[in-house]
Design an enzyme around this catalytic site. Structure first.
Site, short mmCIF file in Angstrom:
data_model
loop_
_atom_site.label_atom_id
_atom_site.label_comp_id
_atom_site.label_asym_id
_atom_site.label_seq_id
_atom_site.Cartn_x
_atom_site.Cartn_y
_atom_site.Cartn_z
CD GLU A 83 -2.98 -1.24 2.13
OE1 GLU A 83 -2.64 -1.06 3.31
OE2 GLU A 83 -4.15 -1.45 1.77
N GLY A 132 21.03 2.01 7.52
CA GLY A 132 21.18 0.73 8.21
C GLY A 132 20.49 -0.34 7.40
CG ASP A 191 1.69 -4.47 9.82
OD1 ASP A 191 1.69 -5.71 9.99
OD2 ASP A 191 1.96 -3.93 8.73
CG ASP A 218 4.54 0.33 7.46
OD1 ASP A 218 3.67 1.17 7.17
OD2 ASP A 218 4.61 -0.78 6.93
#
Ligand code: ATP
Ligand code: MG
Length: 302
Positions: free
Chosen positions: A110, A197, A237, A255
């Protein structure tokens, strides 16, 4: 249908867009609050340009995939994701946030993630939220679309998602939680500092000296999750795909659009699942047994 690849097309077409093209895009955006497909007649009434100029511009915008043109019982138009990208990117340029759009460095279900460059040459990250698919053939939906206050509009959903992510990043970053520093949000775009990273899922046993170092990383992640909970946020999530390790191997939680507040109904289950995902990842990846009592973090919710 090519729509998801929007940003590249945007840079290509950006230079070819004139003032009128941008004006028309933003008029369509405004009128899309009322219509799924904006009657072209209404645009002509809304603007002080001649009908001919507007028609020519719309033709060009359609050719560049910035708008749909559809024939209903009237001739209508709507923004595509590329058109929405163009408006949002232009806003970032005007705010002096963005000087140049860089390559795509990641794509999820998404979202698309791109590098961006500021006037001073500094790089940052632009996340394009893309919820749902735009399909002008889905005629039957059009009535509910208005009735349910645009809840079926992918552009609107994508903007809400970006707003949520920005809100979470801002709140948590300000409180000193290890998340990327947010810069600005516009429409469906969120900009933030790059975490140099690697993603957690990419780490290998050889990245660590001792088993003790592995345990410390796990503890650091839990530590950050705890801080989130103390400030009212649950990621929702969390997994090895949504944690980055910075150059010091310290975890950064990324996120955030699907976060839940700690007072929400299923907070306990969601927090437990988040932590369990991390626990499972460590045990699977490093074949170690992690002794962690989940009730320690759950009790913060009380
Ligand atoms: N601040 C950042 N610095 C460096 N890399 C990042 C940063 N944010 C995201 N990324 C990279 O981009 C990828 C995608 O970002 P993110 O997880 O936010 O969205 P997504 O997973 O595509 O979204 P969705 O869950 O909607 O599919 C990440 O897995 C990570 O590799
Ligand atoms: Mg992700």
């Amino acid at each position: 249908m090519g729509i998801k690849m929007a940003p590249l097309s945007v840079t290509k077409s950006f230079r070819d867009l004139n003032r009128l093209d941008f004006r028309i895009l933003s008029v369509i955006e405004i009128l899309m609050a009322k219509h799924e497909f904006v009657p072209i007649e209404e645009i002509i009434r809304f603007m002080k340009y001649t009908e001919k100029k507007i028609q020519l511009s719309l033709k060009r915008l359609k050719k560049m995939n910035l708008v749909f043109i559809v024939q209903r019982h009237y001739l209508g138009t709507a923004l595509t994701f590329i058109g929405y990208d163009a408006l949002a990117l232009k806003a970032l340029v005007e705010k002096n946030v963005l000087a140049q759009l860089g390559p795509e460095i990641g794509a999820g279900k998404e979202s698309n993630v791109h590098l961006g460059m500021a006037d001073d040459g500094k790089e940052f990250l632009i996340k394009f939220h893309r919820l749902g698919k735009l399909d002008f053939r889905a005629t039957r939906k059009s009535r509910t679309f208005i009735a349910e206050k645009r809840h079926l509009s992918p552009l609107y959903e994508s903007r809400l998602s970006a707003e949520r992510e920005h809100k979470a990043l801002k709140a948590l970053y300000t409180k000193g939680v290890s998340v990327p520093e947010p810069i600005v949000q516009n429409r469906h775009l969120v900009t933030m500092r790059i975490i140099h990273g690697q993603d957690l899922f990419r780490i290998r046993r050889s990245d660590f000296g001792s088993e003790e170092e592995i345990a410390i990383l796990f503890q650091n992640i839990i530590q950050e999750v705890k801080k989130c909970v103390q400030h009212g946020y649950i990621h929702g999530d969390l997994s090895e795909y949504n944690i980055r390790l910075n150059e010091e191997n310290y975890p950064v939680l990324i996120d955030w659009p699907q976060y839940v507040n700690t007072e929400e109904l299923h907070a306990v289950e969601i927090l437990t699942r988040d932590c369990q995902n991390i626990l499972n990842f460590f045990e699977r990846k490093f074949l170690v047994k992690i002794h962690y009592d989940m009730s320690e973090i759950i009790q913060i919710l009380d």
